[in-house]
Structures are given as structure tokens and as C-alpha cells.
Design a protein around this motif. Structure first.
Motif, PDB file in Angstrom:
ATOM      1  N   GLU A  86      23.715  12.156  -4.134  1.00 54.38           N
ATOM      2  CA  GLU A  86      23.696  12.864  -5.411  1.00 54.38           C
ATOM      3  C   GLU A  86      22.428  12.563  -6.212  1.00 54.38           C
ATOM      4  O   GLU A  86      22.128  13.255  -7.184  1.00 54.38           O
ATOM      5  N   TRP A  87      21.713  11.528  -5.827  1.00 55.18           N
ATOM      6  CA  TRP A  87      20.516  11.136  -6.572  1.00 55.18           C
ATOM      7  C   TRP A  87      19.290  11.864  -6.026  1.00 55.18           C
ATOM      8  O   TRP A  87      18.829  11.597  -4.920  1.00 55.18           O
ATOM      9  N   LYS A  88      18.758  12.782  -6.810  1.00 56.49           N
ATOM     10  CA  LYS A  88      17.556  13.523  -6.446  1.00 56.49           C
ATOM     11  C   LYS A  88      16.345  12.794  -7.030  1.00 56.49           C
ATOM     12  O   LYS A  88      16.335  12.447  -8.207  1.00 56.49           O
ATOM     13  N   LEU A  89      15.331  12.580  -6.218  1.00 57.36           N
ATOM     14  CA  LEU A  89      14.175  11.778  -6.617  1.00 57.36           C
ATOM     15  C   LEU A  89      12.889  12.601  -6.552  1.00 57.36           C
ATOM     16  O   LEU A  89      12.205  12.625  -5.520  1.00 57.36           O
ATOM     17  N   PRO A  90      12.519  13.252  -7.650  1.00 53.77           N
ATOM     18  CA  PRO A  90      11.288  14.068  -7.656  1.00 53.77           C
ATOM     19  C   PRO A  90      10.036  13.207  -7.542  1.00 53.77           C
ATOM     20  O   PRO A  90       9.962  12.116  -8.085  1.00 53.77           O
ATOM     21  N   TYR A  91       9.067  13.728  -6.804  1.00 57.47           N
ATOM     22  CA  TYR A  91       7.750  13.102  -6.629  1.00 57.47           C
ATOM     23  C   TYR A  91       7.875  11.650  -6.141  1.00 57.47           C
ATOM     24  O   TYR A  91       7.280  10.732  -6.703  1.00 57.47           O
ATOM     25  N   ASN A  92       8.623  11.492  -5.109  1.00 60.86           N
ATOM     26  CA  ASN A  92       8.833  10.166  -4.528  1.00 60.86           C
ATOM     27  C   ASN A  92       7.614   9.732  -3.707  1.00 60.86           C
ATOM     28  O   ASN A  92       7.088  10.493  -2.899  1.00 60.86           O
ATOM     29  N   PHE A  93       7.166   8.495  -3.937  1.00 61.86           N
ATOM     30  CA  PHE A  93       6.024   7.936  -3.202  1.00 61.86           C
ATOM     31  C   PHE A  93       6.426   6.559  -2.695  1.00 61.86           C
ATOM     32  O   PHE A  93       6.581   5.627  -3.481  1.00 61.86           O
ATOM     33  N   ASN A  94       6.608   6.442  -1.376  1.00 55.93           N
ATOM     34  CA  ASN A  94       7.073   5.186  -0.793  1.00 55.93           C
ATOM     35  C   ASN A  94       5.958   4.137  -0.772  1.00 55.93           C
ATOM     36  O   ASN A  94       4.811   4.436  -0.471  1.00 55.93           O
ATOM     37  N   ILE A  95       6.328   2.864  -1.093  1.00 54.11           N
ATOM     38  CA  ILE A  95       5.335   1.773  -1.036  1.00 54.11           C
ATOM     39  C   ILE A  95       5.813   0.595  -0.163  1.00 54.11           C
ATOM     40  O   ILE A  95       4.995  -0.215   0.252  1.00 54.11           O
ATOM     41  N   PHE A  96       7.119   0.510   0.073  1.00 56.53           N
ATOM     42  CA  PHE A  96       7.659  -0.485   1.016  1.00 56.53           C
ATOM     43  C   PHE A  96       8.522   0.297   2.000  1.00 56.53           C
ATOM     44  O   PHE A  96       9.712   0.529   1.754  1.00 56.53           O
ATOM     45  N   ASN A  97       7.929   0.695   3.126  1.00 54.98           N
ATOM     46  CA  ASN A  97       8.580   1.638   4.019  1.00 54.98           C
ATOM     47  C   ASN A  97       9.894   1.126   4.599  1.00 54.98           C
ATOM     48  O   ASN A  97      10.927   1.804   4.540  1.00 54.98           O
ATOM     49  N   LEU A  98       9.875  -0.081   5.143  1.00 55.25           N
ATOM     50  CA  LEU A  98      11.075  -0.613   5.792  1.00 55.25           C
ATOM     51  C   LEU A  98      12.204  -0.869   4.800  1.00 55.25           C
ATOM     52  O   LEU A  98      13.383  -0.861   5.174  1.00 55.25           O
ATOM     53  N   ASP A  99      11.849  -1.099   3.536  1.00 59.55           N
ATOM     54  CA  ASP A  99      12.863  -1.345   2.500  1.00 59.55           C
ATOM     55  C   ASP A  99      13.262  -0.069   1.760  1.00 59.55           C
ATOM     56  O   ASP A  99      14.186  -0.087   0.937  1.00 59.55           O
ATOM     57  N   GLY A 100      12.554   1.018   2.038  1.00 62.25           N
ATOM     58  CA  GLY A 100      12.866   2.285   1.382  1.00 62.25           C
ATOM     59  C   GLY A 100      12.565   2.286  -0.114  1.00 62.25           C
ATOM     60  O   GLY A 100      13.203   3.000  -0.888  1.00 62.25           O
ATOM     61  N   ILE A 101      11.583   1.479  -0.519  1.00 64.17           N
ATOM     62  CA  ILE A 101      11.257   1.351  -1.941  1.00 64.17           C
ATOM     63  C   ILE A 101      10.029   2.190  -2.281  1.00 64.17           C
ATOM     64  O   ILE A 101       9.028   2.146  -1.574  1.00 64.17           O
ATOM     65  N   PHE A 148       0.847  -1.199   0.000  1.00 69.42           N
ATOM     66  CA  PHE A 148       0.000   0.000   0.000  1.00 69.42           C
ATOM     67  C   PHE A 148       0.876   1.240   0.000  1.00 69.42           C
ATOM     68  O   PHE A 148       1.987   1.219   0.553  1.00 69.42           O
ATOM     69  N   ALA A 149       0.379   2.290  -0.636  1.00 67.09           N
ATOM     70  CA  ALA A 149       1.132   3.543  -0.679  1.00 67.09           C
ATOM     71  C   ALA A 149       1.277   4.102   0.728  1.00 67.09           C
ATOM     72  O   ALA A 149       0.323   4.090   1.507  1.00 67.09           O
ATOM     73  N   ASN A 150       2.476   4.591   1.069  1.00 70.10           N
ATOM     74  CA  ASN A 150       2.741   5.106   2.409  1.00 70.10           C
ATOM     75  C   ASN A 150       2.868   6.631   2.402  1.00 70.10           C
ATOM     76  O   ASN A 150       1.895   7.326   2.241  1.00 70.10           O
ATOM     77  N   TRP A 151       4.074   7.123   2.565  1.00 68.07           N
ATOM     78  CA  TRP A 151       4.288   8.562   2.598  1.00 68.07           C
ATOM     79  C   TRP A 151       4.829   9.055   1.250  1.00 68.07           C
ATOM     80  O   TRP A 151       5.278   8.272   0.413  1.00 68.07           O
ATOM     81  N   LYS A 152       4.774  10.352   1.052  1.00 69.95           N
ATOM     82  CA  LYS A 152       5.288  10.916  -0.194  1.00 69.95           C
ATOM     83  C   LYS A 152       6.054  12.211   0.081  1.00 69.95           C
ATOM     84  O   LYS A 152       5.856  12.877   1.096  1.00 69.95           O
ATOM     85  N   LYS A 153       6.941  12.544  -0.859  1.00 73.27           N
ATOM     86  CA  LYS A 153       7.757  13.741  -0.734  1.00 73.27           C
ATOM     87  C   LYS A 153       8.092  14.267  -2.124  1.00 73.27           C
ATOM     88  O   LYS A 153       8.511  13.494  -2.991  1.00 73.27           O
ATOM     89  N   LYS A 154       7.888  15.566  -2.320  1.00 76.54           N
ATOM     90  CA  LYS A 154       8.086  16.123  -3.657  1.00 76.54           C
ATOM     91  C   LYS A 154       9.524  15.982  -4.155  1.00 76.54           C
ATOM     92  O   LYS A 154       9.754  15.806  -5.353  1.00 76.54           O
ATOM     93  N   LEU A 155      10.488  16.075  -3.267  1.00 74.94           N
ATOM     94  CA  LEU A 155      11.879  15.876  -3.664  1.00 74.94           C
ATOM     95  C   LEU A 155      12.608  15.135  -2.552  1.00 74.94           C
ATOM     96  O   LEU A 155      12.915  15.707  -1.513  1.00 74.94           O
ATOM     97  N   ALA A 156      12.869  13.859  -2.808  1.00 72.32           N
ATOM     98  CA  ALA A 156      13.567  13.035  -1.822  1.00 72.32           C
ATOM     99  C   ALA A 156      15.016  12.839  -2.269  1.00 72.32           C
ATOM    100  O   ALA A 156      15.339  12.960  -3.446  1.00 72.32           O
TER     101      ALA A 156
END
Length: 345
Positions: free
Chosen positions: A205-220, A190-198
Motif C-alpha cells: 500500500e506504500w507508494k514511493l515516488p522518486y525512489n533512489f536506492n543507496i543500500f541495495n541489499l538492505d532495500g534502503i 553510493f547511489a544505485n538504481w532509481k525508479k519514479k514510482l516504487a
């Protein structure tokens, strides 16, 4: 005397006859020679015409666009390694198709504009649909999802995602999931938390726009990042910028209990399934021979979803109750009279 006259007459006739025969043979020789010469000239002319025809055929063949191989519903654009020829063909490609059409073509090949130069072959539809919906590998309708308001599916085998609202496919697009040494976790989540720029935990160095976490403990989670035309991520689900932004606004987040230690309600259900055909032909290349080769059947999708449907509906009902109670509480607070401050004399 008479005999001598007869002999002379006979000899004269014989001479005339021999002369005529000789002339006839000479004429036949001359005619044969003329015939042989004419035949030789004709053969030479035919040979020359044949060579010219072959040359014209080669010239005509070479004049055809070398970048295109026509298959039918989909065509193949071939880009050679030679940089000059490659640049020329890409210039022709850019001229032939509009910006939106190029975007759609690259999406079908699981590429973004940054990585298009890596392509040696592009699968191009004979008819371009910039919405991509005409080429959807997912079923347009799934009855099993009719009671589910929002549902997102990620397919490892074809590197694509699909979005369903009450069983109707509303969007699909390309993805680049985990590479073989860092595969994306599969199953229902299930979709968890989200962040516009993670910022990636693997490299700052890796910028991740519109990040939406789906596996919280795995950081995926899903987010925008390079689409090189194959699974290349460190377990996450890469998307095109427009798709990442759209999904960021579409999916629901979780609701946490006070303190944030536990989950009060889950977000949008997400199903990640299957595995990539490592070392084999890219799935979307098979479209050249069979335009239905990437299609996921209704039966296949139903078989994967049915075992999870009760859990999905249970979490959906729970979230609606939680959200309704939060809204009611906020409305009650807003309706409460504001307390006035007493100023001491």
C-alpha cells in the motif's frame, strides 16, 4: 462697687476666651474629619485607578497574539489542543504567510502540509527565506569536497540532507529517517538504481515516488513520503516531493556490467551519519534559544569526509572512464552505415 465691676469684666473675658477655645477645638475636629474624608476618598480613588490600570494591563496582554512567543531570530508559534482555537490559529497562520513561506516554515520543522496539524509548536524565522539556504545547518563551503563533483549527506542528529557540488552547498532540506526500532544504516555508500514510482517491500500500500536506492541489499533509499516532524520511517530516508524529484534528477546511478550481476561503476557518493537524540527535545526547537544550535561545523564535516575522500575520488574517476567508454561506443555504432536488406525475387 468698683470691685464688682472688675469681677464682671473678668468673668466676661473668661467666658469669651473659653468660647473661642471651644470653637477652635470644634473647628479642628471638623478639619480633621474633612481631612480624613478627603484622604479616604483619595485612597479609594487611587485604589480604583490601580485596579483599572491592572485591568487595562490584563486586557492589553490578552489582546496580544497568544500563538506567538518572540525569541529573536526565530519565534515560536504555539498551537493548543483545543480544536476551535487551533483551527483559528492555523487560519491566522495561513493568512499571515504565503504558500511558499508556509512550505519553508514546515520544512524547517521537518513537516509536510499533510502533517502540519500534528504540530503543537512551529519554529518560525523572523525573516522568511523560501529557499531555506539562509538557515542551512551545513557549511556553505567544504574545501575537502572541492574535487568531488556530486556529494549527498544525510544527518541523523538534525534530520536534514545536504547536497554539495565541488565543495559548494547547492541545496539542503528536511528528512524523516528510520525510527528507533528500524534505524537507517549509516556510513559511506553510493547511489544505485532509481525508479519514479516504487512499491514498498514492507507494505504494498506504500507508494514511493522518486525512489533512489543507496543500500541495495538492505532495500534502503530516499523517496517522497510523509514527514511527521520526527524519524518515522522503516529505515528509508523520506523527503518532501519537490526534494525527492530534484534529487532524482541530480544524482547519478550505478553502471552495471552486462547481465547486471556486478557493478561496473558506482553512482553519486552518499554519507549517512550520526544518531537522533531519542527522547530529548527536537533539535530544531533549540533554534529558539540558539539560532546556531543545529549547525554542523566545517571541522566536523571534514573529519567525517577525509577518511573516505580517496575512495570517493577513485570511484568518481572510474565512473567517468566507464561513462566515456559507453558514450564512445554508442557514437561509433551511430556512425556505422546502416545495412540494407536484400529482397529476394
Amino acid at each position: 462697687m468698683k470691685n464688682i465691676s472688675v469681677k464682671k469684666s473678668f468673668l466676661y473675658t473668661l467666658f469669651i476666651t473659653l468660647t473661642l477655645v471651644s470653637c477652635k477645638k470644634e473647628l479642628e475636629k471638623i478639619n480633621d474629619k474633612i481631612s480624613d474624608t478627603a484622604s479616604s476618598v483619595t485612597e479609594e480613588s487611587e485604589k480604583k485607578d490601580s485596579l483599572m490600570a491592572k485591568k487595562d494591563s490584563v486586557v492589553q496582554k490578552e489582546s496580544l497574539p497568544p500563538a506567538v512567543q518572540e525569541y529573536g531570530f526565530y519565534n515560536a508559534y504555539i498551537f493548543p489542543k483545543d480544536k476551535k482555537v487551533r483551527d483559528s490559529l492555523f487560519a491566522s497562520f495561513n493568512k499571515k504567510f504565503t504558500e511558499k513561506e508556509r512550505y519553508a516554515i514546515l520544512a524547517l520543522n521537518r513537516l509536510d502540509s499533510k502533517n502540519k496539524w500534528n504540530a503543537d509548536t512551529l519554529v518560525v524565522p523572523a525573516k522568511i527565506d523560501t529557499t531555506l539556504m539562509e538557515y542551512s545547518p551545513f557549511p556553505m563551503q567544504l574545501d575537502v569536497l572541492s574535487p568531488v563533483k556530486k556529494f549527498v549527506v544525510f544527518s541523523y542528529p538534525i534530520q536534514a540532507y545536504g547536497v554539495y557540488s565541488n565543495g559548494t552547498l547547492v541545496k539542503w532540506g528536511p528528512t524523516s529517517m528510520g525510527k528507533k526500532s528500524a534505524k537507517t544504516k549509516t556510513g559511506l555508500t553510493f547511489a544505485n538504481w532509481k525508479k519514479k514510482l516504487a512499491i514498498s517491500t514492507v507494505s504494498s500500500e506504500w507508494k514511493l515516488p522518486y525512489n533512489f536506492n543507496i543500500f541495495n541489499l538492505d532495500g534502503i533509499g530516499w523517496h517522497q513520503y510523509d514527514l511527521p516532524g520526527y524519524p518515522a520511517s522503516h529505515s528509508c530516508l523520506r523527503l518532501l516531493m519537490n526534494d525527492a524529484k530534484w534529487l532524482y534528477g541530480y544524482a547519478d546511478t550505478w553502471v552495471l556490467n552486462p547481465g547486471g550481476a556486478t557493478t561496473k561503476a558506482k553512482g553519486t557518493p552518499v554519507l549517512v551519519y550520526g544518531d537522533y537524540p531519542w527522547g530529548k527535545r527536537k533539535p530544531w526547537r533549540r533554534l529558539l534559544n540558539d539560532p546556531n544550535s543545529n549547525n554542523v561545523s566545517v571541522e566536523e564535516m571534514t573529519k567525517m569526509i577525509e577518511p573516505n575522500i580517496q575512495k570517493i575520488l577513485k570511484e568518481q574517476d572510474n565512473r567517468e572512464r566507464v561513462v566515456d567508454s559507453i558514450r564512445a561506443a554508442k557514437a561509433e555504432i551511430e556512425q556505422m552505415p546502416q545495412t540494407t536488406k536484400t529482397v529476394e525475387p
